[in-house]
Design a protein around this motif. Structure first.
Motif, PDB file in Angstrom:
ATOM      1  N   HIS A   1       0.833  -1.215   0.000  1.00 43.19           N
ATOM      2  CA  HIS A   1       0.000   0.000   0.000  1.00 43.19           C
ATOM      3  C   HIS A   1       0.865   1.261   0.000  1.00 43.19           C
ATOM      4  O   HIS A   1       0.528   2.250  -0.649  1.00 43.19           O
ATOM      5  CB  HIS A   1      -0.971   0.013   1.184  1.00 43.19           C
ATOM      6  N   VAL A   2       1.966   1.221   0.720  1.00 39.31           N
ATOM      7  CA  VAL A   2       2.868   2.376   0.750  1.00 39.31           C
ATOM      8  C   VAL A   2       3.442   2.630  -0.643  1.00 39.31           C
ATOM      9  O   VAL A   2       3.439   3.761  -1.136  1.00 39.31           O
ATOM     10  CB  VAL A   2       4.005   2.171   1.784  1.00 39.31           C
ATOM     11  N   ALA A   3       3.902   1.576  -1.293  1.00 45.72           N
ATOM     12  CA  ALA A   3       4.494   1.727  -2.623  1.00 45.72           C
ATOM     13  C   ALA A   3       3.452   2.188  -3.639  1.00 45.72           C
ATOM     14  O   ALA A   3       3.711   3.078  -4.460  1.00 45.72           O
ATOM     15  CB  ALA A   3       5.124   0.404  -3.072  1.00 45.72           C
ATOM     16  N   ARG A   4       2.272   1.624  -3.588  1.00 49.58           N
ATOM     17  CA  ARG A   4       1.222   2.002  -4.550  1.00 49.58           C
ATOM     18  C   ARG A   4       0.691   3.414  -4.279  1.00 49.58           C
ATOM     19  O   ARG A   4       0.270   4.100  -5.205  1.00 49.58           O
ATOM     20  CB  ARG A   4       0.077   0.990  -4.520  1.00 49.58           C
TER      21      ARG A   4
ATOM     22  N   LEU B   1       3.014   4.201  -8.067  1.00 54.83           N
ATOM     23  CA  LEU B   1       3.844   3.310  -8.871  1.00 54.83           C
ATOM     24  C   LEU B   1       2.962   2.280  -9.569  1.00 54.83           C
ATOM     25  O   LEU B   1       1.943   1.857  -9.026  1.00 54.83           O
ATOM     26  CB  LEU B   1       4.858   2.573  -7.994  1.00 54.83           C
ATOM     27  N   GLU B   2       3.386   1.873 -10.740  1.00 60.54           N
ATOM     28  CA  GLU B   2       2.718   0.780 -11.431  1.00 60.54           C
ATOM     29  C   GLU B   2       2.969  -0.504 -10.638  1.00 60.54           C
ATOM     30  O   GLU B   2       3.884  -0.578  -9.826  1.00 60.54           O
ATOM     31  CB  GLU B   2       3.259   0.635 -12.855  1.00 60.54           C
ATOM     32  N   GLU B   3       2.173  -1.508 -10.917  1.00 60.06           N
ATOM     33  CA  GLU B   3       2.265  -2.759 -10.163  1.00 60.06           C
ATOM     34  C   GLU B   3       3.658  -3.375 -10.230  1.00 60.06           C
ATOM     35  O   GLU B   3       4.218  -3.788  -9.208  1.00 60.06           O
ATOM     36  CB  GLU B   3       1.222  -3.739 -10.711  1.00 60.06           C
ATOM     37  N   GLU B   4       4.231  -3.431 -11.402  1.00 62.80           N
ATOM     38  CA  GLU B   4       5.555  -4.032 -11.552  1.00 62.80           C
ATOM     39  C   GLU B   4       6.624  -3.237 -10.796  1.00 62.80           C
ATOM     40  O   GLU B   4       7.483  -3.804 -10.124  1.00 62.80           O
ATOM     41  CB  GLU B   4       5.923  -4.113 -13.034  1.00 62.80           C
ATOM     42  N   ALA B   5       6.551  -1.922 -10.875  1.00 66.26           N
ATOM     43  CA  ALA B   5       7.515  -1.081 -10.164  1.00 66.26           C
ATOM     44  C   ALA B   5       7.346  -1.239  -8.654  1.00 66.26           C
ATOM     45  O   ALA B   5       8.336  -1.263  -7.906  1.00 66.26           O
ATOM     46  CB  ALA B   5       7.342   0.374 -10.571  1.00 66.26           C
TER      47      ALA B   5
ATOM     48  N   ARG C   1       6.325  -3.942  -7.105  1.00 65.76           N
ATOM     49  CA  ARG C   1       6.935  -5.237  -6.760  1.00 65.76           C
ATOM     50  C   ARG C   1       8.456  -5.104  -6.637  1.00 65.76           C
ATOM     51  O   ARG C   1       9.068  -5.650  -5.719  1.00 65.76           O
ATOM     52  CB  ARG C   1       6.600  -6.275  -7.829  1.00 65.76           C
ATOM     53  N   ASP C   2       9.045  -4.390  -7.580  1.00 69.34           N
ATOM     54  CA  ASP C   2      10.503  -4.180  -7.538  1.00 69.34           C
ATOM     55  C   ASP C   2      10.918  -3.424  -6.282  1.00 69.34           C
ATOM     56  O   ASP C   2      11.942  -3.734  -5.661  1.00 69.34           O
ATOM     57  CB  ASP C   2      10.973  -3.414  -8.776  1.00 69.34           C
ATOM     58  N   VAL C   3      10.128  -2.429  -5.912  1.00 67.73           N
ATOM     59  CA  VAL C   3      10.431  -1.658  -4.701  1.00 67.73           C
ATOM     60  C   VAL C   3      10.398  -2.570  -3.482  1.00 67.73           C
ATOM     61  O   VAL C   3      11.311  -2.540  -2.641  1.00 67.73           O
ATOM     62  CB  VAL C   3       9.446  -0.477  -4.542  1.00 67.73           C
ATOM     63  N   LEU C   4       9.369  -3.394  -3.364  1.00 66.33           N
ATOM     64  CA  LEU C   4       9.274  -4.289  -2.209  1.00 66.33           C
ATOM     65  C   LEU C   4      10.443  -5.273  -2.176  1.00 66.33           C
ATOM     66  O   LEU C   4      11.016  -5.527  -1.108  1.00 66.33           O
ATOM     67  CB  LEU C   4       7.939  -5.043  -2.222  1.00 66.33           C
ATOM     68  N   GLN C   5      10.818  -5.786  -3.317  1.00 64.67           N
ATOM     69  CA  GLN C   5      11.946  -6.706  -3.370  1.00 64.67           C
ATOM     70  C   GLN C   5      13.228  -6.012  -2.913  1.00 64.67           C
ATOM     71  O   GLN C   5      14.014  -6.571  -2.136  1.00 64.67           O
ATOM     72  CB  GLN C   5      12.104  -7.239  -4.787  1.00 64.67           C
ATOM     73  N   THR C   6      13.422  -4.772  -3.356  1.00 67.67           N
ATOM     74  CA  THR C   6      14.610  -4.005  -2.967  1.00 67.67           C
ATOM     75  C   THR C   6      14.619  -3.755  -1.463  1.00 67.67           C
ATOM     76  O   THR C   6      15.664  -3.862  -0.807  1.00 67.67           O
ATOM     77  CB  THR C   6      14.645  -2.667  -3.733  1.00 67.67           C
ATOM     78  N   VAL C   7      13.446  -3.437  -0.898  1.00 66.92           N
ATOM     79  CA  VAL C   7      13.359  -3.148   0.538  1.00 66.92           C
ATOM     80  C   VAL C   7      13.623  -4.409   1.358  1.00 66.92           C
ATOM     81  O   VAL C   7      14.364  -4.371   2.356  1.00 66.92           O
ATOM     82  CB  VAL C   7      11.991  -2.524   0.878  1.00 66.92           C
ATOM     83  N   TRP C   8      13.051  -5.547   0.954  1.00 71.51           N
ATOM     84  CA  TRP C   8      13.294  -6.783   1.700  1.00 71.51           C
ATOM     85  C   TRP C   8      14.776  -7.166   1.627  1.00 71.51           C
ATOM     86  O   TRP C   8      15.356  -7.601   2.618  1.00 71.51           O
ATOM     87  CB  TRP C   8      12.412  -7.928   1.178  1.00 71.51           C
TER      88      TRP C   8
END
Length: 189
Positions: A32-35, A39-43, A45-52
């Protein structure tokens, strides 16, 4: 929920459990924070992966397990802003090449700058010439210039002249205007 997040983080960091519980609890929040950063859905997802991945690398820097939720949210927001600004900057710097025929569709038709300059010069000369005429002619020509079919009865009242003399007066005023314009153009040479 925040206590569960802190507990899951503590167990994972100490090696007592996998990070699955922490990921399950925090991923919807981070999504929810990223969206929310548009951000688009794919972007996102990339943000969450980078944060984890950043959490895995920096887990030792988080001293208090209760701070992990705030750390994850802040890191997600910052990474989302970074991705969003990079995407916006890339979109604005990409130059699109257009063929001449494409411009005709994209731009409204407009006269050439030279034609506009000439027209403005002619308008200025015309109205300068009008200024040299008697007040009665100026008023009559202004009405006629801006009204295709002026109401002669109303015009007669405004100008204080009989309806029957408006046409002949207009003709004499136009003759004076032609003479003033001719004098102005010969005077410029």
């Amino acid at each position: 929920m925040w206590e569960q997040v802190a507990d899951a983080f503590d167990r994972w960091r100490e090696g007592r459990a996998p990070a699955d519980d922490l990921v399950r609890l925090m991923t919807p929040v981070l999504w929810h924070v990223a969206r929310a950063c548009r951000l688009e859905e794919e972007a996102a997802r990339d943000v969450l992966q980078t944060v984890w991945l950043a959490l895995v690398r920096r887990r030792g820097e988080i001293r208090h397990p209760r701070a992990v939720a705030s750390w994850l949210i802040t890191a997600t927001r910052r990474e989302a802003w970074h991705v969003r600004s990079a995407t916006t900057a890339a979109a604005t710097t990409q130059a699109q090449v257009f063929e001449d025929s494409d411009w005709e569709q994209l731009l409204p038709p407009a006269p050439a700058a030279e034609a506009v300059a000439v027209e403005r010069g002619e308008h200025a000369a015309l109205w300068s010439a009008v200024q040299t005429l008697p007040e009665r002619c100026q008023r009559l020509l202004r009405v006629i210039a801006f009204d295709d079919r002026p109401d002669y009865a109303h015009l007669s009242q405004q100008l204080g002249m009989p309806v029957g003399s408006i046409g002949p007066t207009r003709g004499r005023c136009l003759d004076k205007l032609r003479l003033a314009l001719a004098n102005a153009t010969t005077g410029d040479r």
